[in-house]
Design a protein around this motif. Structure first.
Motif, PDB file in Angstrom:
ATOM      1  N   ILE A  12      36.030  55.561  45.261  1.00  0.00           N
ATOM      2  CA  ILE A  12      35.462  54.831  46.404  1.00  0.00           C
ATOM      3  C   ILE A  12      34.522  53.729  45.951  1.00  0.00           C
ATOM      4  O   ILE A  12      34.687  52.575  46.328  1.00  0.00           O
ATOM      5  CB  ILE A  12      34.724  55.792  47.358  1.00  0.00           C
ATOM      6  N   THR A  13      33.549  54.063  45.114  1.00  0.00           N
ATOM      7  CA  THR A  13      32.515  53.059  44.854  1.00  0.00           C
ATOM      8  C   THR A  13      32.907  52.048  43.791  1.00  0.00           C
ATOM      9  O   THR A  13      32.381  50.945  43.784  1.00  0.00           O
ATOM     10  CB  THR A  13      31.200  53.735  44.433  1.00  0.00           C
ATOM     11  N   ILE A  14      33.813  52.394  42.881  1.00  0.00           N
ATOM     12  CA  ILE A  14      34.164  51.434  41.834  1.00  0.00           C
ATOM     13  C   ILE A  14      35.538  50.824  42.080  1.00  0.00           C
ATOM     14  O   ILE A  14      35.706  49.612  42.064  1.00  0.00           O
ATOM     15  CB  ILE A  14      34.146  52.107  40.443  1.00  0.00           C
ATOM     16  N   ILE A  36      26.562  52.337  46.362  1.00  0.00           N
ATOM     17  CA  ILE A  36      27.064  51.459  45.303  1.00  0.00           C
ATOM     18  C   ILE A  36      25.897  50.777  44.598  1.00  0.00           C
ATOM     19  O   ILE A  36      25.858  50.670  43.369  1.00  0.00           O
ATOM     20  CB  ILE A  36      28.006  50.394  45.906  1.00  0.00           C
ATOM     21  N   VAL A  72      37.205  50.988  44.894  1.00  0.00           N
ATOM     22  CA  VAL A  72      37.329  50.667  46.320  1.00  0.00           C
ATOM     23  C   VAL A  72      38.676  51.041  46.887  1.00  0.00           C
ATOM     24  O   VAL A  72      39.337  50.219  47.510  1.00  0.00           O
ATOM     25  CB  VAL A  72      37.156  49.185  46.637  1.00  0.00           C
ATOM     26  N   LEU A  73      39.084  52.275  46.696  1.00  0.00           N
ATOM     27  CA  LEU A  73      40.336  52.711  47.292  1.00  0.00           C
ATOM     28  C   LEU A  73      40.031  53.805  48.300  1.00  0.00           C
ATOM     29  O   LEU A  73      39.052  54.527  48.170  1.00  0.00           O
ATOM     30  CB  LEU A  73      41.266  53.271  46.211  1.00  0.00           C
ATOM     31  N   ARG A  91      25.105  51.188  40.666  1.00  0.00           N
ATOM     32  CA  ARG A  91      25.197  50.063  39.740  1.00  0.00           C
ATOM     33  C   ARG A  91      23.862  49.706  39.135  1.00  0.00           C
ATOM     34  O   ARG A  91      23.826  49.108  38.050  1.00  0.00           O
ATOM     35  CB  ARG A  91      25.813  48.853  40.442  1.00  0.00           C
TER      36      ARG A  91
END
Lengths: 229, 238
Positions: free
Chosen positions: A34-36, A215, A38-39, A219
């Motif tokens: 999800i966060t990297i 996110i 984005v799927l 990051r």
């Protein structure tokens, strides 16, 4: 990407070699779907109002992904590449039908709340993405590990977002009051002191902002993940 | 009762696919880097939704729904002796229809409208796995629209809503390049937050009342507040 590394793998290796462990641990944080990548956010955001829904959604996705990846991996040499998308869709759709019927049978009220979003697991990009990127070119066992890793990486973000939204939005965890009773006239706990639930958290746009903040936190902790633009 | 036009407007603003249901998010975030590609994908979504939802509507009402096969034999109807309910097959049928229609549409557009094909080009195949297309079909099934016209206007409205959403996000992202975003938030993070803020803006359409002009006039003062709290309750249930 990990897929190219996997192709070069030596034929004999222990059941839980370093590479296999990485298949599970990578998607949990540094390569989180999800966060990297984005799927799979399509269905993820809509059902994060309550932890209970998020939990059942996660279970469904874990089930569909593990079996889907296993089946695709077993059939990988038999599927003609021209029609592979349709074949994959049929596999996912059949698994999702099983999930949907089971949810309706065992937890009917949750199934009602999830409504169309169970069906939308079919077009969840994580699942199709893992089929394409991993299961089509790897043996069954690593494919299962990959599915477990990615599905859990998806699940924990889902439950975390749901937790934030449910606690701040309705003052509950899994439907149980944690700040006391907020019925008008008989307030107790924090509500007696004047605490008010933030109804904004329940509204759909806040799911996006909560994920955005996750996110951000992730990051800032790992500078390598920062994007250029 | 909602009129066909109400359904259309509601699908664009109040029940926007992106901001209210997050459907088609993957391609929404991935393809919204420039306005040009945003317009291409947006048009493709409008087009495919407008074709597949009516198809699925026919499938749902004449094949899958409980008793829908009564046109074959009276016994298969709801009150017949041998009622048939195929609705458990709807997921697999809908996705099969979507995937094959996308393929078919791609071939037809390439043959008969090369200019359109040039514009939609690579986006058409992507659309088979766009959640908003299957979502459109599933919402259509869920809400049980009474005529195919209503279903089509819902589909087109959803498509237009999606189009507006992606084009406006793309425009914002083109401008955001010139702003000083905190490093850890660059790219994806800020896109999420921008989409969230746009969603909050779109929520202002929630107070719009549909299909009851006379009633609305008489109680605008008291009706507004109640309506909003009701909507919030509905969201809670969802």
């Amino acid at each position: 990407m990990s897929t190219t590394e996997e192709k070069l793998k030596a034929p004999k290796e222990p059941l839980f070699s370093k590479k296999n462990k990485r298949l599970i641990t990578d998607p949990l944080s540094d390569n989180n779907p999800i966060t990297i990548q984005v799927l799979g956010i399509c269905s993820a955001l809509a059902i994060t109002v309550q932890v209970e829904q998020a939990f059942w959604m996660s279970i469904s996705v874990i089930f569909v992904m593990v079996f889907g990846n296993l089946i695709v991996s077993l059939l990988r040499n038999l599927i003609p590449s021209r029609v592979r998308i349709i074949v994959q869709l049929v596999i996912v759709a059949s698994l999702v039908i099983i999930v949907n019927e089971s949810l309706q049978a065992f937890v009917p009220d949750v199934s009602e709340k999830l409504s169309v979003f169970v069906g939308l697991i079919i077009t969840n990009c994580i699942i199709m993405g893992r089929f394409e990127a991993f299961a089509m070119s790897n043996k069954p066992f690593p494919s299962i590990l990959d599915a477990v890793g990615n599905a859990i990486g998806y699940a924990w973000i889902l439950v975390l977002v749901a937790l934030v939204r449910e606690v701040l939005g309705s003052g509950k965890i899994w439907g149980a009051n944690i700040f006391g009773n907020n019925l008008p006239g008989e307030e107790s706990g924090l509500y007696a002191l004047g605490y008010v639930n933030n109804n904004l958290m329940i509204l759909p746009p806040m799911a996006l902002i909560v994920v955005g903040v996750i996110i951000w936190v992730q990051r800032s902790m790992n500078k390598e993940l920062v994007e250029e633009n | 009762m909602e009129s066909t036009l109400d359904i259309f407007v509601k699908a664009i603003f109040t029940e926007n696919m992106i901001f209210a249901y997050f459907l088609g998010m993957c391609s929404y975030l991935a393809v919204s880097k420039t306005v040009k590609t945003g317009v291409g994908l947006g048009l493709a979504v409008v087009f495919v939704l407008g074709v597949t939802v009516p198809m699925n509507y026919l499938l749902e009402n004449y094949v899958l729904k409980e008793g829908a096969l009564s046109w074959l034999n009276e016994d298969y109807g709801v009150n017949g002796s041998n009622t048939i309910d195929l609705s458990f097959l709807s997921f697999i049928m809908f996705i099969a229809v979507v995937a094959s229609i996308v393929q078919l549409v791609e071939m037809l557009v390439e043959k008969f409208a090369p200019a359109l094909y040039g514009a939609l080009g690579i986006f058409l195949p992507l659309i088979a796995v766009n959640c908003s297309i299957l979502g459109g079909a599933l919402f259509m099934q869920d809400r049980q629209y009474s005529t195919i016209l209503d279903a089509t206007s819902f589909a087109l409205g959803s498509g237009v809503g999606w189009f507006i959403a992606i084009v406006s996000l793309a425009a914002i992202r083109e401008k955001i390049r010139y702003s000083n975003v905190p490093p850890a938030l660059r790219g994806l993070g800020i896109t999420f937050i921008v989409t969230g803020l746009m969603g909050i803006a779109f929520m202002s359409f929630m107070g719009v009342e549909y299909g009851k002009k006379e009633e609305a006039k008489s109680n605008t003062e008291s009706g507004g507040a109640v309506e909003t709290s009701q909507i919030i309750n509905v969201k809670q249930v969802n």
